[in-house]
Design a protein around this motif. Structure first.
Motif, PDB file in Angstrom:
ATOM      1  N   TYR A   1     -12.780   0.624   2.869  1.00 31.10           N
ATOM      2  CA  TYR A   1     -11.396   0.319   3.213  1.00 31.10           C
ATOM      3  C   TYR A   1     -10.972  -1.042   2.660  1.00 31.10           C
ATOM      4  O   TYR A   1      -9.844  -1.221   2.212  1.00 31.10           O
TER       5      TYR A   1
ATOM      6  N   TYR B   1      -7.940  -1.221  -0.104  1.00 37.84           N
ATOM      7  CA  TYR B   1      -6.788  -2.068   0.230  1.00 37.84           C
ATOM      8  C   TYR B   1      -6.567  -3.122  -0.865  1.00 37.84           C
ATOM      9  O   TYR B   1      -5.459  -3.306  -1.368  1.00 37.84           O
TER      10      TYR B   1
ATOM     11  N   VAL C   1       0.837  -1.205   0.000  1.00 29.60           N
ATOM     12  CA  VAL C   1       0.000   0.000   0.000  1.00 29.60           C
ATOM     13  C   VAL C   1       0.869   1.250   0.000  1.00 29.60           C
ATOM     14  O   VAL C   1       0.717   2.130  -0.853  1.00 29.60           O
TER      15      VAL C   1
END
Length: 229
Positions: A182, A186, A149
DNA sequence: ACCCAGGTGGCCC
DNA sequence: GGGCCACATGGG
């Protein structure tokens, strides 16, 4: 020349990748086991090991807690670091049994910050594994700032190279807290990082980003997502 | 024969 | 707080 923001990057990734069923597990407990097994290991390998554990009936707290260590080590060996991981898995289920009467759901149902502190107190569960469990097993809005990330965010110019909590804080301040959002973000970032290096000469997502192009032309000619030497 | 993989903990400064 | 290192098998 405008700086690409996180929201714009997400928009580009969404058109590139399908991340449906990113964390394929049947139960929250399977997510927890997978989160430990996948440390420094490919998901393909972890999937095979999870299948073995499932067929042995070990993907339940009550069963796994009675599995002896040698047997567990043997079963999970392909996923690497098998001695450490066997120990970690047994500590986890031992904890669930003694502190939550073996009930994973009631453990995951706690306040997010309480749950996080509790997970971090267990051996072999660090920030990323704890946050993966919170996000994908408990379904609570905690962003997982994995190495991939921060690599994608820095190479695309969204963020400079910073530490785990700075990346996490940035995303959580930028994107409204929502577990589904999220999870998707991700998955998009990690999938992009894993895919892009095999695209020649460059992936469209990165190559289209002004700032990323700058970095590419000034520093390296290969894929922008390879770790720097 | 390399290099990498959806990290963590222990040690060092 | 950051910089190394061991942990281990499997796939490219």
């Amino acid at each position: 020349m405008s700086m690409m923001g996180l929201v714009e990057l997400r928009g580009r990734l969404v058109t590139e990748y399908d991340v449906e069923g990113w964390w394929p597990s049947e139960t929250p407990f399977e997510v927890m086991v997978g989160a430990i097994l996948t440390q420094q290991t490919t998901w393909e390998t972890v999937t095979r090991v999870l299948d073995v554990l499932r067929s042995e009936g070990l993907l339940r707290v009550r069963e796994l807690v009675h599995c002896d260590r040698e047997r567990l080590e043997r079963l999970i060996r392909p996923s690497g670091f098998y001695r450490q991981k066997a120990k970690r898995l047994l500590c986890l289920v031992e904890h669930v049994v003694t502190e939550h009467d073996g009930d994973v759901i009631s453990m995951l149902d706690q306040d997010m910050h309480v749950l996080r502190a509790e997970l971090l107190s267990l051996p072999g569960i660090g920030p990323e594994t704890a946050d993966s469990i919170i996000l994908f097993a408990a379904g609570k809005p905690k962003f997982v700032a994995a190495a991939y990330v921060s690599r994608v965010l820095s190479r695309t110019g969204v963020l400079p190279e910073v530490g785990y909590y700075q990346v996490q804080g940035f995303v959580e301040r930028t994107i409204w807290p929502d577990a589904a959002s999220y999870q998707e973000l991700y998955a998009l970032l990690v999938k992009h990082a894993r895919t892009v290096c095999r695209r020649e000469p460059r992936c469209s997502v990165c190559a289209l980003a002004d700032v990323c192009m700058q970095a590419l032309t000034s520093e390296r000619t290969r894929c922008c997502l390879r770790p720097p030497r």
